[in-house]
Scaffold this motif. Structure first.
Motif, PDB file in Angstrom:
ATOM      1  N   HIS A   1       0.810  -1.217   0.000  1.00  0.00           N
ATOM      2  CA  HIS A   1       0.000   0.000   0.000  1.00  0.00           C
ATOM      3  C   HIS A   1       0.849   1.275   0.000  1.00  0.00           C
ATOM      4  CE1 HIS A   1      -3.481  -2.514   0.704  1.00  0.00           C
ATOM      5  NE2 HIS A   1      -2.919  -3.015   1.789  1.00  0.00           N
TER       6      HIS A   1
ATOM      7  N   CYS B   1      -2.972   4.342   5.411  1.00  0.00           N
ATOM      8  CA  CYS B   1      -3.633   3.069   5.687  1.00  0.00           C
ATOM      9  C   CYS B   1      -2.725   1.919   5.259  1.00  0.00           C
ATOM     10  CB  CYS B   1      -4.976   2.977   4.965  1.00  0.00           C
ATOM     11  SG  CYS B   1      -6.108   4.321   5.364  1.00  0.00           S
TER      12      CYS B   1
ATOM     13  N   ASP C   1      -0.855  -3.736   8.847  1.00  0.00           N
ATOM     14  CA  ASP C   1      -1.979  -3.857   9.783  1.00  0.00           C
ATOM     15  C   ASP C   1      -2.292  -2.560  10.528  1.00  0.00           C
ATOM     16  OD1 ASP C   1       0.466  -4.003  11.115  1.00  0.00           O
ATOM     17  OD2 ASP C   1      -0.390  -5.091  12.801  1.00  0.00           O
TER      18      ASP C   1
ATOM     19  N   ALA D   1      -5.618  -0.528  10.314  1.00  0.00           N
ATOM     20  CA  ALA D   1      -5.663   0.123   9.002  1.00  0.00           C
ATOM     21  C   ALA D   1      -7.083   0.217   8.465  1.00  0.00           C
ATOM     22  CB  ALA D   1      -4.773  -0.630   8.021  1.00  0.00           C
ATOM     23  N   HIS D   2      -7.912  -0.811   8.675  1.00  0.00           N
ATOM     24  CA  HIS D   2      -9.267  -0.785   8.120  1.00  0.00           C
ATOM     25  C   HIS D   2     -10.138   0.251   8.814  1.00  0.00           C
ATOM     26  CE1 HIS D   2      -9.895  -3.485  11.601  1.00  0.00           C
ATOM     27  NE2 HIS D   2     -11.155  -3.094  11.551  1.00  0.00           N
ATOM     28  N   ARG D   3      -9.822   0.560  10.090  1.00  0.00           N
ATOM     29  CA  ARG D   3     -10.574   1.599  10.801  1.00  0.00           C
ATOM     30  C   ARG D   3     -10.166   2.986  10.315  1.00  0.00           C
ATOM     31  NH1 ARG D   3     -12.247   0.746  15.980  1.00  0.00           N
ATOM     32  NH2 ARG D   3     -13.084   2.864  15.778  1.00  0.00           N
TER      33      ARG D   3
ATOM     34  N   ALA E   1      -9.192   3.724   7.308  1.00  0.00           N
ATOM     35  CA  ALA E   1      -9.662   3.934   5.937  1.00  0.00           C
ATOM     36  C   ALA E   1     -10.991   4.678   5.900  1.00  0.00           C
ATOM     37  CB  ALA E   1      -9.774   2.597   5.217  1.00  0.00           C
ATOM     38  N   GLU E   2     -11.858   4.402   6.844  1.00  0.00           N
ATOM     39  CA  GLU E   2     -13.156   5.081   6.918  1.00  0.00           C
ATOM     40  C   GLU E   2     -13.400   5.535   8.355  1.00  0.00           C
ATOM     41  OE1 GLU E   2     -16.171   2.562   5.380  1.00  0.00           O
ATOM     42  OE2 GLU E   2     -15.315   2.450   3.371  1.00  0.00           O
TER      43      GLU E   2
END
Length: 251
Positions: free
Chosen positions: A169, A193, A199, A225-227, A229-230
């Motif tokens: 990424h 992210c 992670d 990272a997924h938190r 992102a949004e």
């Protein structure tokens, strides 16, 4: 014949060696901690064998130190006067604001200063250790705090010498990084992210001087990272509110 005061007369080649050694020191200062022998050799157009000899000499004399984790070099004890000034620690009142935010979120909360011209962590979260500060200083493009700093520059290339890939990424093209920094400048919110660690990610907002609006520091939240992102709008607003509270305490 040499004297006791001058056992080895100065040869015609020695001044060139001295200039080369000084150039190596200057390149380490310019490039920042973690610069490699290969990068120094390329920047100065020196043969690699010559570069390695100079680096070994400077390490032996404690003007440079090796950084095993980064496979590079940084200024040593005897070159302290050549280094960028150390960012002063935040005041007790500023630390209290940061601690207050830590008590309200489950994310890591980090405060960085930009007074040295690099990302300098001055209050990292002890419960959520951040990435290596030397890496953040060397590669500002892979952190949200670094992107705040880069977005302020007339030309971010003055501070980014290597678009190194850390994960799948990581941004590795100038066009993509420029687009990201334009977005940071427009929104006042920086994020990454999974660009440094797959992670982990982080969000950051600027702390600006209340008088001239100059960028003085950055306040960041780090988490999955997924938190990142949004992110939740309420979380971002909380981050901005605490950055505003820090402004008069850090200016």
């Amino acid at each position: 014949m040499s004297t006791g005061l001058d056992p080895v007369p100065l040869s015609g080649r020695q001044p060139r060696a001295v200039r080369s050694a000084l150039a190596v020191l200057e390149e380490v200062v310019a490039a920042g901690p973690g610069v490699t022998a290969k990068e120094i050799s390329a920047a100065l157009k020196l043969p690699q064998a010559t570069t390695y000899r100079l680096l070994n000499l400077l390490v032996g004399e404690e003007y440079l130190v090796r950084l095993p984790d980064l496979r590079g070099f940084a200024l040593g004890r005897r070159a302290a006067r050549l280094a960028l000034p150390v960012a002063p620690p935040p005041s007790t009142a500023a630390r209290a604001v940061v601690d207050h935010l830590r008590g309200m979120v489950r994310w890591g909360v980090h405060l960085a200063s930009f007074s040295t011209g690099q990302v300098a962590l001055v209050d990292p979260d002890p419960d959520h250790p951040p990435s290596d500060g030397l890496v953040l200083a060397r590669y500002p493009q892979v952190s949200a705090l670094g992107k705040l700093l880069l977005a302020e520059q007339p030309d971010w290339r003055a501070l980014v010498r290597d678009l190194r890939r850390f994960t799948e990424h990581t941004v590795t093209t100038g066009a993509e990084l420029s687009a990201q920094l334009d977005a940071v400048a427009g929104s006042g919110l920086a994020r990454q992210c999974g660009e440094l660690r797959p992670d982990r990610g982080c969000l950051a907002v600027a702390v600006r001087g209340p008088g001239d609006g100059a960028l003085v520091a950055g306040l960041a939240l780090s988490g999955p990272a997924h938190r990142v992102a949004e992110p939740n709008d309420d979380l971002v607003e909380l981050l901005r509110e605490h950055a505003d509270r820090l402004a008069p305490l850090l200016a």
